[in-house]
Design a protein around this motif. Structure first.
Motif, short mmCIF file in Angstrom:
data_model
loop_
_atom_site.label_atom_id
_atom_site.label_comp_id
_atom_site.label_asym_id
_atom_site.label_seq_id
_atom_site.Cartn_x
_atom_site.Cartn_y
_atom_site.Cartn_z
N ALA A 100 40.78 37.63 27.66
CA ALA A 100 40.25 36.32 28.03
C ALA A 100 39.85 36.35 29.50
O ALA A 100 40.43 37.09 30.29
N CYS A 101 38.89 35.51 29.85
CA CYS A 101 38.40 35.55 31.23
C CYS A 101 39.22 34.68 32.17
O CYS A 101 38.92 34.61 33.35
N ASP A 102 40.30 34.06 31.66
CA ASP A 102 41.06 33.15 32.52
C ASP A 102 42.41 33.71 32.97
O ASP A 102 43.33 32.97 33.26
N GLN A 103 42.51 35.03 33.03
CA GLN A 103 43.71 35.68 33.57
C GLN A 103 43.32 36.38 34.87
O GLN A 103 42.93 37.54 34.88
N PRO A 104 43.40 35.67 35.99
CA PRO A 104 42.85 36.21 37.24
C PRO A 104 43.58 37.44 37.76
O PRO A 104 43.02 38.18 38.57
N ALA A 105 44.81 37.69 37.30
CA ALA A 105 45.55 38.87 37.77
C ALA A 105 45.23 40.12 36.96
O ALA A 105 45.73 41.20 37.27
N LEU A 106 44.40 40.00 35.94
CA LEU A 106 44.07 41.14 35.08
C LEU A 106 43.45 42.28 35.89
O LEU A 106 42.55 42.05 36.71
N LEU A 175 50.29 38.23 34.17
CA LEU A 175 49.26 37.82 33.21
C LEU A 175 49.63 36.52 32.48
O LEU A 175 48.83 36.01 31.71
N GLU A 176 50.83 36.00 32.74
CA GLU A 176 51.20 34.73 32.13
C GLU A 176 50.47 33.56 32.78
O GLU A 176 50.37 32.48 32.20
N LEU A 177 49.96 33.75 33.99
CA LEU A 177 49.22 32.67 34.65
C LEU A 177 47.78 32.67 34.17
O LEU A 177 47.00 33.56 34.50
N ASP A 178 47.45 31.69 33.34
CA ASP A 178 46.04 31.47 33.04
C ASP A 178 45.64 30.17 33.74
O ASP A 178 46.44 29.57 34.45
#
Length: 197
Positions: A100-106, A175-178
């Motif tokens: 998904a594109c909403d995991q900024p730490a990826l 990755l838990e922060l979306d």
């Protein structure tokens, strides 16, 4: 292991109040960054599923060798995007990396870890407070169920029901922060995962 990558980016970001796909990290939108990481993962094909604001977002993918899949039913949730991707991948027999594109730490290292873990176990998924979610590398047999999913659900239940040892787990708390709320955005900025507005 041959696999395709599917980047989910069709949502309207209603709770956030602005398109999360256009938030930036290091000057790059999260949509473009997610597509770039998916391409770099080693996928044989990379698909980006768009829905809300598709015409605006499409330009963020210029110059990237991705296949754009339009999900006309994006309001029906994640399952509709997975089904749209499954239709686009009809005939592809490999595994599918869903992100998904909403995991900024990826980071690319997360995707490589999932690929390597799935090579031994068949599937690999990221652990979120004990549950399994994206990014995840879905084995072909489970991916075939994509068209049967409904609502705002993905493969979490199917992964949870897999036999012991069939799913390699990536423990990556970052990755838990979306990005569902303005508070989530503030938290990501504070950690250096998003550019300040």
């Amino acid at each position: 292991m041959e696999f395709a990558a599917v980047l989910l980016a069709a949502g309207a970001s209603r709770r956030l109040g602005r398109p999360k796909q256009l938030l930036r990290r290091d000057g790059e939108t999260l949509l473009r960054r997610g597509a770039r990481l998916a391409l770099a993962s080693g996928a044989a094909r990379t698909l980006v599923v768009l829905g809300a604001r598709a015409e605006v977002l499409r330009g963020e993918l210029d110059g990237l060798a991705v296949e754009i899949v339009l999900n006309p039913d994006w309001q029906d949730g994640m399952a509709a995007s997975l089904a749209a991707a499954a239709r686009a991948l009809a005939g592809f027999d490999g595994a599918v990396l869903v992100l998904a594109c909403d995991q900024p730490a990826l980071e690319l290292a997360h995707l490589h870890a999932l690929r390597d873990g799935a090579a031994a176990a068949g599937c690999a998924a990221t652990e979120h407070a004990g549950a399994l979610g994206v990014p995840a590398l879905i084995a072909p047999a489970l991916w075939r169920d994509a068209t049967d999913l409904r609502g705002d659900r993905g493969f979490g239940a199917g992964l949870a029901q897999a036999p012991d040892g069939a799913v390699w787990r990536l423990r990556a708390p970052e990755l838990e922060l979306d990005l569902d709320t303005p508070g989530d955005v503030d938290a990501a900025i504070a950690r250096g995962w998003l550019d300040p507005a």
